[in-house]
Design a protein around this motif. Structure first.
Motif, PDB file in Angstrom:
ATOM      1  N   ALA A  26       0.707  -0.793   0.291  1.00 33.36           N
ATOM      2  CA  ALA A  26      -0.008   0.025   0.103  1.00 33.36           C
ATOM      3  C   ALA A  26       0.501   1.441   0.090  1.00 33.36           C
ATOM      4  CB  ALA A  26      -1.000  -0.339   1.659  1.00 33.36           C
ATOM      5  N   ALA A  27       2.121   1.131   0.096  1.00 35.03           N
ATOM      6  CA  ALA A  27       3.162   1.958  -0.008  1.00 35.03           C
ATOM      7  C   ALA A  27       3.689   3.382  -1.030  1.00 35.03           C
ATOM      8  CB  ALA A  27       4.548   2.158   0.754  1.00 35.03           C
ATOM      9  N   ASP A  28       3.511   4.270  -1.104  1.00 32.77           N
ATOM     10  CA  ASP A  28       4.545   5.276  -2.364  1.00 32.77           C
ATOM     11  C   ASP A  28       5.384   5.036  -1.645  1.00 32.77           C
ATOM     12  OD1 ASP A  28       1.691   5.974  -3.014  1.00 32.77           O
ATOM     13  OD2 ASP A  28       1.028   6.747  -1.339  1.00 32.77           O
ATOM     14  N   LEU A  29       6.095   4.942  -0.693  1.00 31.26           N
ATOM     15  CA  LEU A  29       7.247   4.925   0.208  1.00 31.26           C
ATOM     16  C   LEU A  29       7.866   4.010   1.098  1.00 31.26           C
ATOM     17  CD1 LEU A  29      10.241   7.017   0.827  1.00 31.26           C
ATOM     18  CD2 LEU A  29       8.621   8.191   2.350  1.00 31.26           C
ATOM     19  N   ARG A  51      12.438  -8.035  -2.741  1.00 33.47           N
ATOM     20  CA  ARG A  51      11.057  -8.004  -3.019  1.00 33.47           C
ATOM     21  C   ARG A  51      10.403  -6.787  -3.484  1.00 33.47           C
ATOM     22  NH1 ARG A  51       8.175  -8.490   2.213  1.00 33.47           N
ATOM     23  NH2 ARG A  51       6.182  -8.118   1.859  1.00 33.47           N
ATOM     24  N   VAL A  52      11.000  -5.375  -2.853  1.00 31.86           N
ATOM     25  CA  VAL A  52      10.607  -4.246  -3.003  1.00 31.86           C
ATOM     26  C   VAL A  52      10.726  -4.045  -4.874  1.00 31.86           C
ATOM     27  CG1 VAL A  52      10.811  -2.175  -2.453  1.00 31.86           C
ATOM     28  CG2 VAL A  52      10.403  -3.443  -0.593  1.00 31.86           C
ATOM     29  N   SER A  53      11.934  -4.354  -5.480  1.00 37.51           N
ATOM     30  CA  SER A  53      11.837  -4.207  -6.627  1.00 37.51           C
ATOM     31  C   SER A  53      10.725  -4.807  -7.130  1.00 37.51           C
ATOM     32  CB  SER A  53      13.160  -5.230  -7.064  1.00 37.51           C
ATOM     33  OG  SER A  53      13.262  -5.930  -8.538  1.00 37.51           O
ATOM     34  N   LYS A  59       4.323  -1.021  -9.353  1.00 40.55           N
ATOM     35  CA  LYS A  59       4.314   0.485  -8.976  1.00 40.55           C
ATOM     36  C   LYS A  59       5.694   1.782  -9.628  1.00 40.55           C
ATOM     37  CE  LYS A  59       1.494   1.417  -4.753  1.00 40.55           C
ATOM     38  NZ  LYS A  59       1.723   2.088  -3.586  1.00 40.55           N
ATOM     39  N   PRO A  60       5.337   2.209 -10.719  1.00 36.85           N
ATOM     40  CA  PRO A  60       6.793   3.039 -11.020  1.00 36.85           C
ATOM     41  C   PRO A  60       6.876   3.590 -10.102  1.00 36.85           C
ATOM     42  CG  PRO A  60       6.060   2.380 -13.332  1.00 36.85           C
ATOM     43  CD  PRO A  60       4.594   2.591 -12.183  1.00 36.85           C
ATOM     44  N   GLY A  61       6.036   4.669  -9.681  1.00 35.20           N
ATOM     45  CA  GLY A  61       6.343   5.786  -8.883  1.00 35.20           C
ATOM     46  C   GLY A  61       6.552   5.528  -7.669  1.00 35.20           C
ATOM     47  N   LEU A  62       6.539   5.087  -7.218  1.00 36.04           N
ATOM     48  CA  LEU A  62       7.051   4.093  -5.549  1.00 36.04           C
ATOM     49  C   LEU A  62       8.396   4.277  -5.160  1.00 36.04           C
ATOM     50  CD1 LEU A  62       6.727   2.163  -2.838  1.00 36.04           C
ATOM     51  CD2 LEU A  62       7.873   0.250  -4.398  1.00 36.04           C
ATOM     52  N   ARG A  81      23.938  -2.436  -6.961  1.00 33.59           N
ATOM     53  CA  ARG A  81      23.304  -3.569  -6.051  1.00 33.59           C
ATOM     54  C   ARG A  81      21.727  -3.765  -6.378  1.00 33.59           C
ATOM     55  NH1 ARG A  81      25.586  -7.068  -1.162  1.00 33.59           N
ATOM     56  NH2 ARG A  81      23.478  -9.067  -1.961  1.00 33.59           N
ATOM     57  N   ALA A  82      21.746  -2.483  -6.163  1.00 36.37           N
ATOM     58  CA  ALA A  82      19.455  -2.321  -5.974  1.00 36.37           C
ATOM     59  C   ALA A  82      18.950  -1.649  -6.865  1.00 36.37           C
ATOM     60  CB  ALA A  82      18.944  -2.245  -4.603  1.00 36.37           C
ATOM     61  N   PRO A  83      19.946  -1.147  -8.391  1.00 28.85           N
ATOM     62  CA  PRO A  83      18.794  -0.094  -9.132  1.00 28.85           C
ATOM     63  C   PRO A  83      17.583   0.361  -8.808  1.00 28.85           C
ATOM     64  CG  PRO A  83      19.731  -1.714 -10.510  1.00 28.85           C
ATOM     65  CD  PRO A  83      19.262  -2.806  -8.932  1.00 28.85           C
ATOM     66  N   HIS A  84      16.991   0.333  -8.040  1.00 33.75           N
ATOM     67  CA  HIS A  84      15.616   0.704  -7.913  1.00 33.75           C
ATOM     68  C   HIS A  84      15.410   1.310  -6.908  1.00 33.75           C
ATOM     69  CE1 HIS A  84      15.628  -3.031  -6.464  1.00 33.75           C
ATOM     70  NE2 HIS A  84      14.786  -2.521  -5.227  1.00 33.75           N
ATOM     71  N   VAL A  85      16.757   1.326  -5.989  1.00 37.56           N
ATOM     72  CA  VAL A  85      16.414   2.097  -4.516  1.00 37.56           C
ATOM     73  C   VAL A  85      16.844   3.926  -5.001  1.00 37.56           C
ATOM     74  CG1 VAL A  85      18.520   3.486  -3.269  1.00 37.56           C
ATOM     75  CG2 VAL A  85      17.577   0.636  -3.485  1.00 37.56           C
ATOM     76  N   ASN A  86      16.017   4.524  -4.810  1.00 38.88           N
ATOM     77  CA  ASN A  86      16.318   6.203  -5.063  1.00 38.88           C
ATOM     78  C   ASN A  86      17.292   6.988  -4.116  1.00 38.88           C
ATOM     79  OD1 ASN A  86      12.715   5.329  -5.540  1.00 38.88           O
ATOM     80  ND2 ASN A  86      13.883   6.706  -7.213  1.00 38.88           N
ATOM     81  N   VAL A  87      17.112   6.439  -2.589  1.00 41.98           N
ATOM     82  CA  VAL A  87      18.046   7.158  -2.063  1.00 41.98           C
ATOM     83  C   VAL A  87      18.708   6.125  -1.229  1.00 41.98           C
ATOM     84  CG1 VAL A  87      17.259   8.891   0.436  1.00 41.98           C
ATOM     85  CG2 VAL A  87      16.347   8.890  -1.529  1.00 41.98           C
ATOM     86  N   VAL A  88      20.052   7.081  -0.560  1.00 39.03           N
ATOM     87  CA  VAL A  88      20.284   6.120   0.275  1.00 39.03           C
ATOM     88  C   VAL A  88      21.380   7.154   1.537  1.00 39.03           C
ATOM     89  CG1 VAL A  88      23.104   4.647   1.279  1.00 39.03           C
ATOM     90  CG2 VAL A  88      21.763   4.626  -1.326  1.00 39.03           C
ATOM     91  N   PHE A  89      20.621   6.664   2.286  1.00 42.41           N
ATOM     92  CA  PHE A  89      20.886   8.213   3.626  1.00 42.41           C
ATOM     93  C   PHE A  89      21.130   7.090   5.003  1.00 42.41           C
ATOM     94  CE2 PHE A  89      17.748   7.276   7.119  1.00 42.41           C
ATOM     95  CZ  PHE A  89      16.719   5.944   6.082  1.00 42.41           C
ATOM     96  N   GLY A  90      23.008   7.884   5.623  1.00 43.09           N
ATOM     97  CA  GLY A  90      23.600   7.349   7.208  1.00 43.09           C
ATOM     98  C   GLY A  90      23.172   7.416   8.182  1.00 43.09           C
TER      99      GLY A  90
END
Ligand code: 5AD
Ligand code: SF4
Length: 457
Positions: A26-29, A51-53, A59-62, A81-90
């Motif tokens: 159900a998530a957008d983010l 699984r998220v990929s 849902k391409p806007g995810l 390694r996971a090209p569908h990831v938009n943000v990496v934060f530390g």
């Protein structure tokens, strides 16, 4: 610590209009807050991202963000390694996450921000979670670690040890108490060295100040490093009425040779001395620990010493792990690695022994009356409690709470207490014991205003 960070992450995104959903579908983010402490935890991150990929294909806007210790460790390698990831934060960039998400929302390119800072600003400016109906909450009092145990990744992914000011901690606790929280667990990798570097007050002094907060009933803390467990802290268990009678004191091994190789900076003898002192000052205190089996070079004789130590201490509970190599941690380069099969076998023997002590301790509680802070409904509603119309009758609802010694007690309402609420302190007579919980009958709800742990029934 990750639970606490996840709450802050969620709270920081509220102004952008985000709310929790009940399922990833159900998530957008989707934000994956990761743990790097052992190899298995890290593997879980990548299988979840797989699984998220699949979800993103539908849902391409995810938007997908990865944070926490694996993100800190791997940085932009995660994007590969996971090209569908938009943000990496530390681990230090949580406060900047909302800006990163806004950037992606407005069509910006993928972002990686894992910069580490020497300031503890992140926590000082943290948004305090709003009223979420919880009775117990975590509060970070320090971050990072300077101990460099040779197996551990924490100093590399969470950075140098830094303590928050007492004022900021107390402000946060007052806020959450206003929203109904009754119990706080203070978090740090080594709370015993709280404030030393910064010249703030000592940890026992901080506890004494927190003990004064009106409306707060219970205080816990984790984790204590045995090498820094001071006399003052031991006496805090006697002197502070809100301090719960439980200490998590990770020993890791019962062999001096292995403790030295782990760089733990205490001996088996010193550890046992401190356990004895704790029990002399605070009879009945629950003691739990972490244990690593199969550390490089651990012989069968070393392992036997660990089992012997367990027999002396008789822990109330134990978290035990097979040693795993971590990036940057020196033990990864140590010779004499233990075969996986042997580690598995040692873990099984150790857990069997612990199970014996846990059950023995729990059984000894049968017949006693315990003060229990009600956490809410039990996750496991037992079968057979539903009536034929499948409605749950209020007197059949399974409740759960914890004792000062952190034992989980499940119970149903019963005649003596027919209006139990989350966040109440009640008295429960224990009638059954299992390995991970106890069951009992509530016999009395405590009047408000008398809630310290020294309140006598
Ligand atoms: N392998 C196995 N267990 C580990 N821990 C930390 N690092 C490792 C590792 N490399 C365990 C320790 C610590 C707990 C949080 O995780 O027991 O106390
Ligand atoms: Fe890791 Fe040791 Fe620090 Fe604990 S005290 S976080 S085990 S380095």
């Amino acid at each position: 610590m990750n639970v606490y960070d996840s709450e802050r992450i969620a709270e920081g995104l509220r102004p952008l209009g985000y709310r929790m959903t009940s399922s990833p579908e159900a998530a957008d983010l989707i934000i994956v807050n990761t743990c790097a402490i052992r190899e298995k935890a890290e593997q879980k991150v990548f299988s979840f991202l797989g699984r998220v990929s699949g979800l993103k294909r539908k849902k391409p806007g995810l938007i997908v963000a990865v944070g926490g210790c694996v993100a800190q460790q791997e940085g932009k390698k995660i994007l590969k390694r996971a090209p569908h990831v938009n943000v990496v934060f530390g681990t230090h960039t949580i406060p900047r996450l909302p800006q990163m998400i806004e950037r992606i929302e407005s069509g910006g390119y993928r972002v990686v921000d894992i910069e580490m800072s020497d300031e503890i600003e992140a926590h000082e400016t943290a948004t305090i979670p709003q009223d979420n109906g919880k009775t117990a909450s975590f509060v970070t009092i320090m971050q990072g670690c300077d101990n460099y145990c040779t197996y551990c990744v924490v100093p590399y992914v969470r950075g140098r040890e830094m303590s928050r000011t007492p004022e900021s901690i107390i402000r946060e606790i007052r806020e959450i108490v206003k929203s109904g929280v009754r119990e706080v667990t203070l978090l740090g990798q080594n709370v015993n060295s709280y404030g030393k570097k910064e010249g703030l007050c000592s940890f026992p002094e901080l506890l004494a100040r927190i003990n004064e907060i009106e409306g707060l009933w219970r205080v816990r803390f984790t984790t204590s490093h045995p090498k820094d467990l001071s006399e003052d802290l031991i006496y805090a268990f006697e002197n502070l009425d809100k301090l719960c009678k439980h200490i998590h004191l990770p020993v890791q091994s019962g062999s001096n040779r292995i403790l030295k190789r782990m760089n733990r900076k205490y001996t088996r003898e010193l550890y046992l001395e401190r356990v004895e002192k704790l029990r002399a000052v605070c009879p009945g205190i629950a003691i739990t620990s972490d244990m690593i089996v199969g550390f490089p070079g651990e012989t069968r004789a070393d392992f036997e010493e660990t089992l012997e130590l367990m027999k002396i201490v008789e822990y109330d509970g134990l978290f035990a792990f097979k040693y795993s190599d971590r990036p940057n941690a020196p033990a990864g380069r140590f010779p004499d690695k233990i075969p996986e099969e042997e580690k598995k076998e040692r873990l099984r023997i150790l857990l069997d022994l612990q199970e014996h002590f846990t059950i023995k301790k729990n059984q000894a509680m049968i017949g006693s009356t315990e003060r229990v802070l009600v956490d809410g409904f039990s996750k496991k509603q037992s079968s057979g409690i539903r009536n034929p119309k499948s409605e749950i009758r209020s007197q059949d609802i399974q409740w759960t709470g914890r004792t000062s010694t952190n034992k989980i007690i499940n119970f149903v309402q019963g005649d003596a207490c027919n209006k139990i609420f989350t966040g109440e302190m009640i008295h429960v007579r224990i009638d059954r014991a299992f390995s991970h919980s106890l069951r009992g009958k509530p016999i009395k709800i405590e009047p408000s205003g008398l809630k310290g742990e020294s309140y006598a029934a």
